[in-house]
Motif scaffolding. Structure first.
Motif, mmCIF file in Angstrom:
data_model
loop_
_atom_site.group_PDB
_atom_site.id
_atom_site.type_symbol
_atom_site.label_atom_id
_atom_site.label_comp_id
_atom_site.label_asym_id
_atom_site.label_seq_id
_atom_site.Cartn_x
_atom_site.Cartn_y
_atom_site.Cartn_z
ATOM 1 N N VAL A 218 64.239 55.432 27.512
ATOM 2 C CA VAL A 218 64.281 55.655 26.067
ATOM 3 C C VAL A 218 65.710 55.481 25.548
ATOM 4 O O VAL A 218 66.672 55.963 26.151
ATOM 5 C CB VAL A 218 63.751 57.066 25.724
ATOM 6 N N PRO A 219 65.899 54.781 24.432
ATOM 7 C CA PRO A 219 67.250 54.650 23.871
ATOM 8 C C PRO A 219 67.782 56.013 23.431
ATOM 9 O O PRO A 219 67.037 56.829 22.876
ATOM 10 C CB PRO A 219 67.038 53.724 22.660
ATOM 11 N N HIS A 220 69.054 56.264 23.653
ATOM 12 C CA HIS A 220 69.626 57.553 23.275
ATOM 13 C C HIS A 220 69.530 57.784 21.771
ATOM 14 O O HIS A 220 69.386 58.927 21.326
ATOM 15 C CB HIS A 220 71.082 57.629 23.731
ATOM 16 N N GLU A 221 69.569 56.710 20.999
ATOM 17 C CA GLU A 221 69.502 56.884 19.548
ATOM 18 C C GLU A 221 68.110 57.326 19.095
ATOM 19 O O GLU A 221 67.937 57.776 17.958
ATOM 20 C CB GLU A 221 69.905 55.597 18.824
ATOM 21 N N ALA A 222 67.096 57.209 19.968
ATOM 22 C CA ALA A 222 65.752 57.653 19.617
ATOM 23 C C ALA A 222 65.545 59.137 19.881
ATOM 24 O O ALA A 222 64.505 59.698 19.523
ATOM 25 C CB ALA A 222 64.711 56.847 20.393
ATOM 26 N N VAL A 223 66.531 59.801 20.502
ATOM 27 C CA VAL A 223 66.415 61.225 20.805
ATOM 28 C C VAL A 223 66.730 62.030 19.554
ATOM 29 O O VAL A 223 67.799 61.866 18.958
ATOM 30 C CB VAL A 223 67.385 61.624 21.943
ATOM 31 N N PRO A 224 65.833 62.914 19.112
ATOM 32 C CA PRO A 224 66.106 63.725 17.911
ATOM 33 C C PRO A 224 67.346 64.599 18.097
ATOM 34 O O PRO A 224 67.650 65.053 19.204
ATOM 35 C CB PRO A 224 64.844 64.589 17.772
ATOM 36 N N ASP A 225 68.037 64.857 17.013
ATOM 37 C CA ASP A 225 69.278 65.634 17.077
ATOM 38 C C ASP A 225 69.059 67.062 17.556
ATOM 39 O O ASP A 225 69.965 67.684 18.108
ATOM 40 C CB ASP A 225 69.950 65.664 15.696
ATOM 41 N N ASP A 226 67.854 67.584 17.322
ATOM 42 C CA ASP A 226 67.609 68.983 17.701
ATOM 43 C C ASP A 226 66.982 69.117 19.079
ATOM 44 O O ASP A 226 66.504 70.188 19.451
ATOM 45 C CB ASP A 226 66.725 69.676 16.660
ATOM 46 N N ALA A 227 67.001 68.039 19.869
ATOM 47 C CA ALA A 227 66.422 68.070 21.209
ATOM 48 C C ALA A 227 67.508 67.943 22.264
ATOM 49 O O ALA A 227 68.530 67.282 22.054
ATOM 50 C CB ALA A 227 65.414 66.939 21.380
ATOM 51 N N GLU A 228 67.277 68.578 23.397
ATOM 52 C CA GLU A 228 68.076 68.300 24.594
ATOM 53 C C GLU A 228 67.310 67.268 25.415
ATOM 54 O O GLU A 228 66.123 67.425 25.686
ATOM 55 C CB GLU A 228 68.269 69.555 25.439
ATOM 56 N N ALA A 229 67.987 66.198 25.802
ATOM 57 C CA ALA A 229 67.361 65.152 26.607
ATOM 58 C C ALA A 229 67.759 65.347 28.058
ATOM 59 O O ALA A 229 68.951 65.429 28.376
ATOM 60 C CB ALA A 229 67.784 63.769 26.118
ATOM 61 N N GLU A 230 66.769 65.428 28.920
ATOM 62 C CA GLU A 230 66.998 65.639 30.350
ATOM 63 C C GLU A 230 66.384 64.485 31.128
ATOM 64 O O GLU A 230 65.209 64.163 30.959
ATOM 65 C CB GLU A 230 66.369 66.963 30.792
ATOM 66 N N TRP A 231 67.203 63.865 31.978
ATOM 67 C CA TRP A 231 66.707 62.833 32.874
ATOM 68 C C TRP A 231 66.575 63.437 34.270
ATOM 69 O O TRP A 231 67.495 64.111 34.754
ATOM 70 C CB TRP A 231 67.662 61.637 32.894
ATOM 71 N N ILE A 232 65.445 63.191 34.915
ATOM 72 C CA ILE A 232 65.140 63.818 36.200
ATOM 73 C C ILE A 232 64.923 62.742 37.257
ATOM 74 O O ILE A 232 64.145 61.800 37.055
ATOM 75 C CB ILE A 232 63.887 64.699 36.096
ATOM 76 N N SER A 233 65.619 62.903 38.382
ATOM 77 C CA SER A 233 65.391 62.027 39.524
ATOM 78 C C SER A 233 64.839 62.855 40.678
ATOM 79 O O SER A 233 65.049 64.068 40.749
ATOM 80 C CB SER A 233 66.685 61.320 39.943
ATOM 81 N N VAL A 242 62.806 63.959 29.619
ATOM 82 C CA VAL A 242 62.109 65.023 28.919
ATOM 83 C C VAL A 242 62.941 65.445 27.718
ATOM 84 O O VAL A 242 64.157 65.623 27.836
ATOM 85 C CB VAL A 242 61.882 66.256 29.823
ATOM 86 N N LEU A 243 62.298 65.585 26.576
ATOM 87 C CA LEU A 243 62.943 66.126 25.385
ATOM 88 C C LEU A 243 62.578 67.603 25.280
ATOM 89 O O LEU A 243 61.402 67.947 25.178
ATOM 90 C CB LEU A 243 62.499 65.377 24.130
ATOM 91 N N TRP A 244 63.594 68.466 25.336
ATOM 92 C CA TRP A 244 63.386 69.908 25.252
ATOM 93 C C TRP A 244 63.753 70.405 23.855
ATOM 94 O O TRP A 244 64.802 70.025 23.312
ATOM 95 C CB TRP A 244 64.248 70.639 26.276
#
Length: 440
Positions: A218-233, A242-244
């Motif tokens: 997902v492009p970082h610019e598509a992440v809402p400002d009020d979400a924490e974006a977590e990438w999991i390996s 995951v958007l939290w």
């Protein structure tokens, strides 16, 4: 010899598998060899209806595939659909996320687009009650059977409905996993998810906490400002993003709040830590979501790195050590945080390899000791490997058009020794670095 009525559609075929005859047939196929499926089917059809045998063999194949995601202990008790196996969350990732929900004090989750129930199972095992919703009747039947098979039916309610019509306001949290595949394969536009990401974000904002599973690209610019974006390996492979969302009371169960860096719960500086696992591996020590934050979490260790907003690190000459950041770190744009912790620099402004002059342990990158840093030259590389009797050659590439298998064919490695070759760019020019992993 017991015979079921004819099985004419997928729902009937699945229902037949839940009968005593169907269960017994499935149990007998646990270790069957797919290469001998025709002979197995011929033998079984002497004692069971052909439709039931066909359904059981198909389910046995799915269970064998699912064992890699769920482990054999669960997979051979569960039921699957072809799409369900493909799209279900890996059990280790689902367990981590369920632990993070539980640590936030979440006790009742609406699992929207639940599929065959993989995430619902992990949540229930973490002590969370789940409303699992999907619009496909067969998928719901499979999810319900899985809850029963694993003894979790008391915690999981499966509802066949359109997720967009579910009132989520009574729940502590929403988990949504919109479909990212269509008739033509993978869907890359978040607004082409089913349901669209914008709808899922709206649902997320109606409960105290939420997690939305999305594609890791997902492009970082598509992440809402009020979400924490977590990438999991998991095991070095990036599995998901995951958007939290956290709109409710922060940290009711003592998970910790505010921005954090480094390995959760270790007290180490950014990027430095043992990565040894422990409670962090199930999300229990990962801090509460931080709006606008970026995080990389590595399983199975549970090491979790939150970004601190550092600028891109400088580039410089190749040092004695090369660090290959985990894919989740790269996707989360946290290479700068790892480089800062290592006292390192990039080998090129456009390449996510970090180099340093001293070794520093980190769970977020794999270290190599570099023995040679040379401009790319196939003849010189072939001669170098021949001189050092390298027969076990690992080829990695980043920023190079040469494919590893192509290089391996051309250099024809022979000998008892091992080496790693990096095909990359250094200061804008094609380069080859040789070395070996740092042990211990």
């Amino acid at each position: 010899m017991a015979h079921n009525d004819r099985v004419n559609d997928p729902a009937d075929a699945f229902a037949a598998l839940l009968t005593p005859e169907g269960r017994g047939l499935l149990d007998s196929l646990r270790d069957h060899d797919p290469a001998r499926e025709l002979a197995t089917a011929t033998r079984l059809r002497r004692e069971h209806p052909a439709e039931l045998v066909s359904a059981a063999l198909g389910q046995a194949r799915l269970r064998q595939r699912a064992a890699a995601k769920f482990g054999p202990g669960d997979a051979y008790r569960m039921y699957f659909t072809p799409n369900g196996v493909e799209q279900a969350t890996r059990a280790s990732v689902a367990t981590y996320r369920a632990g993070r929900f539980a640590a936030l004090g979440v006790r009742h989750v609406a699992d929207l687009c639940c599929g065959i129930g993989g995430d619902a199972i992990a949540l229930a095992r973490a002590g969370v009650r789940v409303l699992a919703v999907d619009r496909d009747p067969l998928t719901c039947a499979v999810a319900r059977a899985n809850a029963e098979a694993l003894g979790l039916a008391g915690l999981i309610e499966v509802r066949c409905a359109d997720v967009t019509e579910v009132d989520v306001s009574p729940y502590d949290a929403v988990f949504a996993d919109p479909a990212r595949r269509g008739g033509r394969g993978r869907v890359f536009d978040p607004e082409a998810y089913s349901p669209p990401l914008s709808w899922a974000v709206g649902a997320a904002r109606r409960t105290p906490y939420a997690a939305l599973k999305i594609a890791p690209g997902v492009p970082h610019e598509a992440v809402p400002d009020d979400a924490e974006a977590e990438w999991i390996s998991d095991g070095g492979d990036v599995k998901e993003a995951v958007l939290w969302f956290a709109t409710g009371p922060a940290d009711p169960a003592g998970a910790g709040g505010g921005a954090s860096s480094g390995v959760s719960g270790t007290g180490a500086g950014p990027g430095v830590g043992s990565g040894s696992g422990g409670p962090a591996a199930d999300g229990a020590r990962t801090p509460a979501p931080v709006p606008g934050g970026r995080r990389a979490t590595l399983l199975p260790s549970g090491a979790s790195l939150a970004g601190t907003g550092l600028p891109d690190p400088p580039a410089g000459p190749v040092g004695r050590y090369l660090y290959e950041p985990d894919g989740a770190v790269i996707r989360a744009h946290l290479v700068a945080d790892v480089a800062a912790a290592l006292g390192g620099r990039l080998i090129d402004p456009t390449i996510a390899y970090i180099t340093a002059d001293e070794p520093t342990p980190t769970p977020y990158a794999t270290p190599y000791e570099i023995t040679d840093a040379l401009p790319f030259n196939l003849k010189k590389l072939k001669a170098l490997l021949r001189e050092r009797e390298v027969g076990h050659l690992t080829v990695k590439k980043r920023g190079s058009a040469i494919e590893p298998e192509e290089l391996r064919r051309k250099v024809k490695p022979r000998g008892p020794n091992a080496a790693t070759v990096f095909l990359t760019r250094v200061a804008g020019a094609p380069a080859m670095l040789t070395g070996r992993p740092v042990r211990g």
